[in-house]
Motif scaffolding. Structure first.
Motif, PDB file in Angstrom:
ATOM      1  N   ASP A 109      33.004 -24.453 -35.390  1.00 24.13           N
ATOM      2  CA  ASP A 109      33.265 -25.413 -34.322  1.00 24.13           C
ATOM      3  C   ASP A 109      34.345 -26.420 -34.686  1.00 24.13           C
ATOM      4  O   ASP A 109      34.813 -27.167 -33.820  1.00 24.13           O
ATOM      5  CB  ASP A 109      31.969 -26.134 -33.928  1.00 24.13           C
ATOM      6  N   ALA A 110      34.756 -26.449 -35.951  1.00 26.65           N
ATOM      7  CA  ALA A 110      35.846 -27.332 -36.361  1.00 26.65           C
ATOM      8  C   ALA A 110      37.213 -26.650 -36.265  1.00 26.65           C
ATOM      9  O   ALA A 110      38.244 -27.311 -36.378  1.00 26.65           O
ATOM     10  CB  ALA A 110      35.616 -27.823 -37.785  1.00 26.65           C
ATOM     11  N   ARG A 111      37.216 -25.342 -36.032  1.00 26.17           N
ATOM     12  CA  ARG A 111      38.488 -24.627 -35.920  1.00 26.17           C
ATOM     13  C   ARG A 111      39.267 -25.140 -34.713  1.00 26.17           C
ATOM     14  O   ARG A 111      38.682 -25.516 -33.691  1.00 26.17           O
ATOM     15  CB  ARG A 111      38.243 -23.123 -35.748  1.00 26.17           C
ATOM     16  N   PRO A 112      40.585 -25.125 -34.807  1.00 26.95           N
ATOM     17  CA  PRO A 112      41.399 -25.562 -33.656  1.00 26.95           C
ATOM     18  C   PRO A 112      41.096 -24.713 -32.423  1.00 26.95           C
ATOM     19  O   PRO A 112      40.894 -23.502 -32.526  1.00 26.95           O
ATOM     20  CB  PRO A 112      42.837 -25.351 -34.136  1.00 26.95           C
ATOM     21  N   ARG A 113      41.080 -25.362 -31.280  1.00 27.84           N
ATOM     22  CA  ARG A 113      40.913 -24.633 -30.020  1.00 27.84           C
ATOM     23  C   ARG A 113      42.242 -23.962 -29.686  1.00 27.84           C
ATOM     24  O   ARG A 113      43.283 -24.594 -29.746  1.00 27.84           O
ATOM     25  CB  ARG A 113      40.512 -25.593 -28.901  1.00 27.84           C
ATOM     26  N   GLU A 114      42.191 -22.687 -29.321  1.00 31.75           N
ATOM     27  CA  GLU A 114      43.415 -21.955 -29.052  1.00 31.75           C
ATOM     28  C   GLU A 114      43.272 -21.099 -27.800  1.00 31.75           C
ATOM     29  O   GLU A 114      42.191 -20.606 -27.488  1.00 31.75           O
ATOM     30  CB  GLU A 114      43.771 -21.048 -30.238  1.00 31.75           C
ATOM     31  N   ARG A 115      44.363 -20.951 -27.096  1.00 30.14           N
ATOM     32  CA  ARG A 115      44.483 -20.011 -25.991  1.00 30.14           C
ATOM     33  C   ARG A 115      45.856 -19.363 -26.087  1.00 30.14           C
ATOM     34  O   ARG A 115      46.800 -19.946 -26.627  1.00 30.14           O
ATOM     35  CB  ARG A 115      44.343 -20.719 -24.627  1.00 30.14           C
ATOM     36  N   LEU A 116      45.992 -18.163 -25.547  1.00 28.26           N
ATOM     37  CA  LEU A 116      47.303 -17.532 -25.478  1.00 28.26           C
ATOM     38  C   LEU A 116      48.240 -18.409 -24.658  1.00 28.26           C
ATOM     39  O   LEU A 116      47.811 -19.035 -23.680  1.00 28.26           O
ATOM     40  CB  LEU A 116      47.196 -16.153 -24.828  1.00 28.26           C
ATOM     41  N   PRO A 117      49.524 -18.460 -25.014  1.00 28.28           N
ATOM     42  CA  PRO A 117      50.469 -19.253 -24.226  1.00 28.28           C
ATOM     43  C   PRO A 117      50.657 -18.658 -22.839  1.00 28.28           C
ATOM     44  O   PRO A 117      50.470 -17.445 -22.630  1.00 28.28           O
ATOM     45  CB  PRO A 117      51.754 -19.196 -25.049  1.00 28.28           C
TER      46      PRO A 117
ATOM     47  N   PRO B  16      26.594 -39.510 -34.707  1.00 26.54           N
ATOM     48  CA  PRO B  16      26.570 -38.139 -35.201  1.00 26.54           C
ATOM     49  C   PRO B  16      27.953 -37.675 -35.636  1.00 26.54           C
ATOM     50  O   PRO B  16      28.964 -38.091 -35.077  1.00 26.54           O
ATOM     51  CB  PRO B  16      26.088 -37.335 -33.985  1.00 26.54           C
ATOM     52  N   GLU B  17      27.970 -36.805 -36.628  1.00 27.12           N
ATOM     53  CA  GLU B  17      29.221 -36.174 -37.016  1.00 27.12           C
ATOM     54  C   GLU B  17      29.584 -35.132 -35.965  1.00 27.12           C
ATOM     55  O   GLU B  17      28.743 -34.346 -35.555  1.00 27.12           O
ATOM     56  CB  GLU B  17      29.076 -35.514 -38.382  1.00 27.12           C
ATOM     57  N   GLN B  18      30.846 -35.162 -35.515  1.00 21.75           N
ATOM     58  CA  GLN B  18      31.280 -34.230 -34.489  1.00 21.75           C
ATOM     59  C   GLN B  18      32.671 -33.706 -34.818  1.00 21.75           C
ATOM     60  O   GLN B  18      33.475 -34.419 -35.413  1.00 21.75           O
ATOM     61  CB  GLN B  18      31.312 -34.927 -33.121  1.00 21.75           C
ATOM     62  N   PRO B  19      32.967 -32.468 -34.406  1.00 24.17           N
ATOM     63  CA  PRO B  19      34.330 -31.968 -34.577  1.00 24.17           C
ATOM     64  C   PRO B  19      35.308 -32.825 -33.781  1.00 24.17           C
ATOM     65  O   PRO B  19      34.962 -33.344 -32.721  1.00 24.17           O
ATOM     66  CB  PRO B  19      34.270 -30.549 -34.012  1.00 24.17           C
ATOM     67  N   SER B  20      36.523 -32.964 -34.277  1.00 25.31           N
ATOM     68  CA  SER B  20      37.542 -33.739 -33.571  1.00 25.31           C
ATOM     69  C   SER B  20      38.547 -32.800 -32.919  1.00 25.31           C
ATOM     70  O   SER B  20      38.483 -31.584 -33.090  1.00 25.31           O
ATOM     71  CB  SER B  20      38.241 -34.690 -34.540  1.00 25.31           C
ATOM     72  N   ASP B  21      39.455 -33.379 -32.167  1.00 28.58           N
ATOM     73  CA  ASP B  21      40.529 -32.615 -31.523  1.00 28.58           C
ATOM     74  C   ASP B  21      39.987 -31.490 -30.642  1.00 28.58           C
ATOM     75  O   ASP B  21      40.420 -30.343 -30.728  1.00 28.58           O
ATOM     76  CB  ASP B  21      41.494 -32.030 -32.568  1.00 28.58           C
TER      77      ASP B  21
ATOM     78  N   THR C 123      22.939 -32.162 -24.869  1.00 30.84           N
ATOM     79  CA  THR C 123      23.721 -33.236 -25.478  1.00 30.84           C
ATOM     80  C   THR C 123      24.233 -32.767 -26.831  1.00 30.84           C
ATOM     81  O   THR C 123      23.510 -32.087 -27.570  1.00 30.84           O
ATOM     82  CB  THR C 123      22.837 -34.483 -25.652  1.00 30.84           C
ATOM     83  N   LEU C 124      25.458 -33.128 -27.141  1.00 32.55           N
ATOM     84  CA  LEU C 124      26.051 -32.724 -28.408  1.00 32.55           C
ATOM     85  C   LEU C 124      25.208 -33.230 -29.571  1.00 32.55           C
ATOM     86  O   LEU C 124      24.758 -34.376 -29.590  1.00 32.55           O
ATOM     87  CB  LEU C 124      27.477 -33.272 -28.515  1.00 32.55           C
ATOM     88  N   GLY C 125      24.993 -32.346 -30.548  1.00 34.16           N
ATOM     89  CA  GLY C 125      24.171 -32.693 -31.701  1.00 34.16           C
ATOM     90  C   GLY C 125      24.987 -33.211 -32.869  1.00 34.16           C
ATOM     91  O   GLY C 125      26.211 -33.370 -32.795  1.00 34.16           O
ATOM     92  N   ASP C 126      24.304 -33.441 -33.958  1.00 33.57           N
ATOM     93  CA  ASP C 126      24.901 -33.964 -35.188  1.00 33.57           C
ATOM     94  C   ASP C 126      25.350 -32.786 -36.048  1.00 33.57           C
ATOM     95  O   ASP C 126      24.527 -31.999 -36.518  1.00 33.57           O
ATOM     96  CB  ASP C 126      23.861 -34.812 -35.922  1.00 33.57           C
ATOM     97  N   TYR C 127      26.652 -32.666 -36.259  1.00 31.18           N
ATOM     98  CA  TYR C 127      27.169 -31.555 -37.048  1.00 31.18           C
ATOM     99  C   TYR C 127      26.866 -31.703 -38.534  1.00 31.18           C
ATOM    100  O   TYR C 127      27.059 -30.770 -39.303  1.00 31.18           O
ATOM    101  CB  TYR C 127      28.668 -31.375 -36.791  1.00 31.18           C
TER     102      TYR C 127
ATOM    103  N   ARG D 263      36.329 -29.602 -21.781  1.00 32.03           N
ATOM    104  CA  ARG D 263      35.273 -28.596 -21.834  1.00 32.03           C
ATOM    105  C   ARG D 263      35.436 -27.696 -23.048  1.00 32.03           C
ATOM    106  O   ARG D 263      36.483 -27.130 -23.290  1.00 32.03           O
ATOM    107  CB  ARG D 263      35.309 -27.732 -20.559  1.00 32.03           C
ATOM    108  N   TRP D 264      34.403 -27.598 -23.835  1.00 28.98           N
ATOM    109  CA  TRP D 264      34.368 -26.624 -24.924  1.00 28.98           C
ATOM    110  C   TRP D 264      32.919 -26.215 -25.126  1.00 28.98           C
ATOM    111  O   TRP D 264      32.016 -26.759 -24.478  1.00 28.98           O
ATOM    112  CB  TRP D 264      35.005 -27.179 -26.202  1.00 28.98           C
ATOM    113  N   SER D 265      32.683 -25.238 -25.974  1.00 30.23           N
ATOM    114  CA  SER D 265      31.343 -24.656 -26.119  1.00 30.23           C
ATOM    115  C   SER D 265      30.788 -24.923 -27.512  1.00 30.23           C
ATOM    116  O   SER D 265      30.945 -24.103 -28.421  1.00 30.23           O
ATOM    117  CB  SER D 265      31.404 -23.143 -25.854  1.00 30.23           C
ATOM    118  N   PRO D 266      30.131 -26.060 -27.710  1.00 31.42           N
ATOM    119  CA  PRO D 266      29.601 -26.382 -29.038  1.00 31.42           C
ATOM    120  C   PRO D 266      28.386 -25.530 -29.386  1.00 31.42           C
ATOM    121  O   PRO D 266      27.721 -24.972 -28.510  1.00 31.42           O
ATOM    122  CB  PRO D 266      29.209 -27.856 -28.903  1.00 31.42           C
ATOM    123  N   ARG D 267      28.112 -25.472 -30.681  1.00 33.27           N
ATOM    124  CA  ARG D 267      26.947 -24.753 -31.186  1.00 33.27           C
ATOM    125  C   ARG D 267      25.937 -25.713 -31.805  1.00 33.27           C
ATOM    126  O   ARG D 267      25.019 -25.283 -32.505  1.00 33.27           O
ATOM    127  CB  ARG D 267      27.376 -23.701 -32.209  1.00 33.27           C
ATOM    128  N   ALA D 268      26.116 -27.001 -31.567  1.00 36.60           N
ATOM    129  CA  ALA D 268      25.170 -27.999 -32.077  1.00 36.60           C
ATOM    130  C   ALA D 268      24.685 -28.844 -30.913  1.00 36.60           C
ATOM    131  O   ALA D 268      25.470 -29.560 -30.284  1.00 36.60           O
ATOM    132  CB  ALA D 268      25.830 -28.881 -33.136  1.00 36.60           C
TER     133      ALA D 268
END
Length: 200
Positions: free
Chosen positions: A176-184, A2-7, A161-165, A23-28
Motif C-alpha cells: 500500500d506504500a507503492r506509488p499509485r500508477e496508471r497507464l498514460p 495512525p500511520e498511513q501511506p502518503s502520496d 475507516t482507514l486503519g493504522d498501518y 480514491r484508492w483501495s487500502p488494505r488496512a
C-alpha cells in the motif's frame, strides 16, 4: 495519529474531482471503527443511482455489517489474501442479474462496475474507503445466500475507516506504500485508428 501511506492522490494531466483523485483501495481498516448507518445507506444510494443500460437496473447487493451474520458469512467466503477485509465496517457483495441473452449479460456487468465506482467515490466523500475484491468464493456465495440462477456474484466491496498501518503485516504495508500508477492517456485514448494517441 495512525500511520498511513502518503502520496495517495492520483497524478493527472489536469485537475479532476478531488474525491476521484483521492480514491484508492487500502488494505488496512480500523477494526474498532463503526460504520454509521446513514453512511452505509448513502453508499448504496450512490450505487443505486449509477448509470444503467436501458434503465434495466440489474445490480443487486448483499450487505453485512461487522458483527452480524451476513458479514460473518461474507468474510468466510474471502480468499486468504483478502483476509484484511475482516476489519472493515461492512462487506457488500455486488451481484448482477444477467438476463436471458449475451448482450444483457454484458451490460449488467458494465452497470455493476458503474455502481461500484459511484459507491467508492461516495465513500471518499464521507471520509471512508472502499476496496472491491474479486478474490472470493462466488459459487459458495450463491449457495450461502440462496442467490437465484442468472444472478452472478461479481465482487465483494470492503468499506470502512482507514486503519493504522503500524498494525498491519509488512507485506500489506509495503504494497500500500507503492506509488499509485496508471497507464498514460497516450496508451489508452486513441483517435483516427486503434493505437494512434488522441491529441490531448
Amino acid at each position: 495519529m495512525p500511520e498511513q501511506p502518503s502520496d495517495r492522490l492520483a497524478v493527472t494531466q489536469v485537475p479532476i474531482h478531488e474525491h476521484i483523485a483521492a480514491r484508492w483501495s487500502p488494505r488496512a481498516f480500523d477494526p474498532e471503527a463503526t460504520l454509521d448507518h446513514d453512511d452505509l445507506v448513502a453508499l448504496l444510494e450512490a450505487a443505486r443511482w449509477a448509470a444503467t443500460w436501458g434503465a434495466r437496473q440489474p445490480v443487486r447487493f448483499v450487505v453485512g455489517c461487522r458483527g452480524d451474520a451476513t458479514f460473518t458469512a461474507l468474510a468466510a467466503l474471502l480468499k486468504r489474501g483478502n483476509s484484511y477485509a475482516r476489519a472493515a465496517g461492512a462487506l457488500i457483495l455486488v451481484c448482477a442479474d444477467e438476463g436471458t441473452d449475451e448482450k444483457t449479460a454484458r451490460y449488467s456487468g458494465v452497470d455493476a462496475g458503474a455502481a461500484m465506482a459511484n459507491l467508492a467515490v461516495e465513500a471518499v466523500s464521507r471520509g471512508l474507503h472502499a476496496h472491491p475484491m474479486a478474490g472470493f468464493d462466488a459459487l459458495g456465495a450463491q449457495q450461502v445466500f440462496a442467490i437465484p440462477d442468472g444472478i452472478r456474484p461479481l465482487a465483494v466491496v470492503a468499506v470502512g475507516t482507514l486503519g493504522d498501518y503500524g498494525q498491519v503485516t509488512a507485506e500489506i504495508a509495503e504494497r500500500d506504500a507503492r506509488p499509485r500508477e496508471r497507464l498514460p492517456l497516450a496508451e489508452i485514448a486513441f483517435a483516427g485508428r486503434w493505437g494512434s494517441p488522441a491529441q490531448l
